[in-house]
Design a protein around this motif. Sequence first.
Motif, mmCIF file in Angstrom:
data_model
loop_
_atom_site.group_PDB
_atom_site.id
_atom_site.type_symbol
_atom_site.label_atom_id
_atom_site.label_comp_id
_atom_site.label_asym_id
_atom_site.label_seq_id
_atom_site.Cartn_x
_atom_site.Cartn_y
_atom_site.Cartn_z
ATOM 1 N N SER A 6 0.822 -1.219 0.000
ATOM 2 C CA SER A 6 0.000 0.000 0.000
ATOM 3 C C SER A 6 0.858 1.273 0.000
ATOM 4 N N PHE A 7 2.066 1.195 0.514
ATOM 5 C CA PHE A 7 2.961 2.351 0.547
ATOM 6 C C PHE A 7 3.647 2.579 -0.802
ATOM 7 N N GLY A 8 3.689 1.570 -1.639
ATOM 8 C CA GLY A 8 4.334 1.673 -2.945
ATOM 9 C C GLY A 8 5.748 1.143 -2.913
ATOM 10 N N ASP A 9 6.137 0.549 -4.009
ATOM 11 C CA ASP A 9 7.472 -0.048 -4.126
ATOM 12 C C ASP A 9 8.464 1.007 -4.622
ATOM 13 N N ASP A 11 11.515 4.100 -2.997
ATOM 14 C CA ASP A 11 12.289 4.504 -1.819
ATOM 15 C C ASP A 11 11.431 5.350 -0.880
ATOM 16 N N PHE A 12 10.644 6.259 -1.438
ATOM 17 C CA PHE A 12 9.799 7.118 -0.606
ATOM 18 C C PHE A 12 8.712 6.297 0.099
ATOM 19 N N GLY A 13 8.095 5.391 -0.615
ATOM 20 C CA GLY A 13 7.076 4.538 0.004
ATOM 21 C C GLY A 13 7.658 3.712 1.137
ATOM 22 N N ARG A 14 8.829 3.124 0.892
ATOM 23 C CA ARG A 14 9.479 2.355 1.961
ATOM 24 C C ARG A 14 9.877 3.267 3.117
ATOM 25 N N GLY A 15 10.284 4.494 2.802
ATOM 26 C CA GLY A 15 10.626 5.457 3.846
ATOM 27 C C GLY A 15 9.424 5.801 4.712
ATOM 28 N N CYS A 16 8.262 5.958 4.082
ATOM 29 C CA CYS A 16 7.043 6.253 4.852
ATOM 30 C C CYS A 16 6.626 5.063 5.717
ATOM 31 N N LEU A 17 6.810 3.851 5.200
ATOM 32 C CA LEU A 17 6.524 2.654 6.000
ATOM 33 C C LEU A 17 7.447 2.592 7.210
ATOM 34 N N VAL A 18 8.729 2.829 6.999
ATOM 35 C CA VAL A 18 9.677 2.852 8.117
ATOM 36 C C VAL A 18 9.319 3.976 9.088
ATOM 37 N N ALA A 19 8.917 5.134 8.573
ATOM 38 C CA ALA A 19 8.519 6.251 9.441
ATOM 39 C C ALA A 19 7.372 5.834 10.349
ATOM 40 N N ALA A 57 1.995 6.650 -0.936
ATOM 41 C CA ALA A 57 2.790 6.568 0.291
ATOM 42 C C ALA A 57 2.199 7.454 1.385
ATOM 43 N N MET A 58 1.814 8.673 1.024
ATOM 44 C CA MET A 58 1.240 9.596 1.995
ATOM 45 C C MET A 58 -0.102 9.070 2.507
ATOM 46 N N SER A 59 -0.929 8.595 1.597
ATOM 47 C CA SER A 59 -2.226 8.036 1.977
ATOM 48 C C SER A 59 -2.051 6.834 2.903
ATOM 49 N N ALA A 60 -1.123 5.964 2.563
ATOM 50 C CA ALA A 60 -0.877 4.777 3.393
ATOM 51 C C ALA A 60 -0.324 5.170 4.758
ATOM 52 N N LEU A 61 0.537 6.190 4.805
ATOM 53 C CA LEU A 61 1.085 6.649 6.080
ATOM 54 C C LEU A 61 -0.028 7.145 6.993
ATOM 55 N N VAL A 62 -0.896 7.986 6.465
ATOM 56 C CA VAL A 62 -2.012 8.509 7.265
ATOM 57 C C VAL A 62 -2.906 7.364 7.728
ATOM 58 N N SER A 63 -3.258 6.464 6.823
ATOM 59 C CA SER A 63 -4.126 5.324 7.176
ATOM 60 C C SER A 63 -3.487 4.408 8.208
ATOM 61 N N ASP A 64 -2.204 4.116 8.017
ATOM 62 C CA ASP A 64 -1.504 3.219 8.934
ATOM 63 C C ASP A 64 -1.424 3.817 10.335
ATOM 64 N N LEU A 65 -1.098 5.110 10.417
ATOM 65 C CA LEU A 65 -1.037 5.759 11.728
ATOM 66 C C LEU A 65 -2.419 5.822 12.377
#
Length: 174
Positions: A6-9, A11-19, A57-65
């Motif tokens: 969901s974060f995307g494959d 570097d930024f998507g992986r960065g948001c997942l790690v964040a 990535a941004m959408s997944a970050l907000v949803s995950d948090l």
Amino acid sequence: ATVKASFGDTDFGRGCLVASRLVEKGARFVEVVLDGWDTHQNNFERVAKLMSVLDPAMSALVSDLEKKNLLASTLILVMGDFGRTPKINANDGRDHFPACSTAVLAGGGIRGGVVYGETDSEGAKVTKDPVAIADLFATAATLLGMNPHEEVISPIGRPITLTDNGAALRTLIS
């Protein structure tokens, strides 16, 4: 695997997942960078590509948090260092334009669903509710529990205010 996808494959998507995982473990500040916004050439194709990385990535970050009950206590700030010209240059690009820019704030006490400020129809001039950078930073500092007017002394003895005496935008704070 589903969350990772969901974060995307990218570097930024992986960065948001790690964040998200760092915030879950108690990290107090995380920065994730998406380079490439200096679109002096080929603006439209480049921005479309950048947005295809940023959006999921941004959408997944907000949803995950949100799912982890961490969004209310986590401030997300997405911004660049200035805007881009409303006029397209000879290279099908946009140049630096400090007169107008955008920022996105989410979570951490931000009132959701608010658009603050307006430009004219060309995006060349702020016409309503201008925001100084100092005020944007004062808003973020306030939401982070900091005194935006605090003054600290640099190692060489120079006084520096935290937000250059900005005022928090109370309309944006829930």
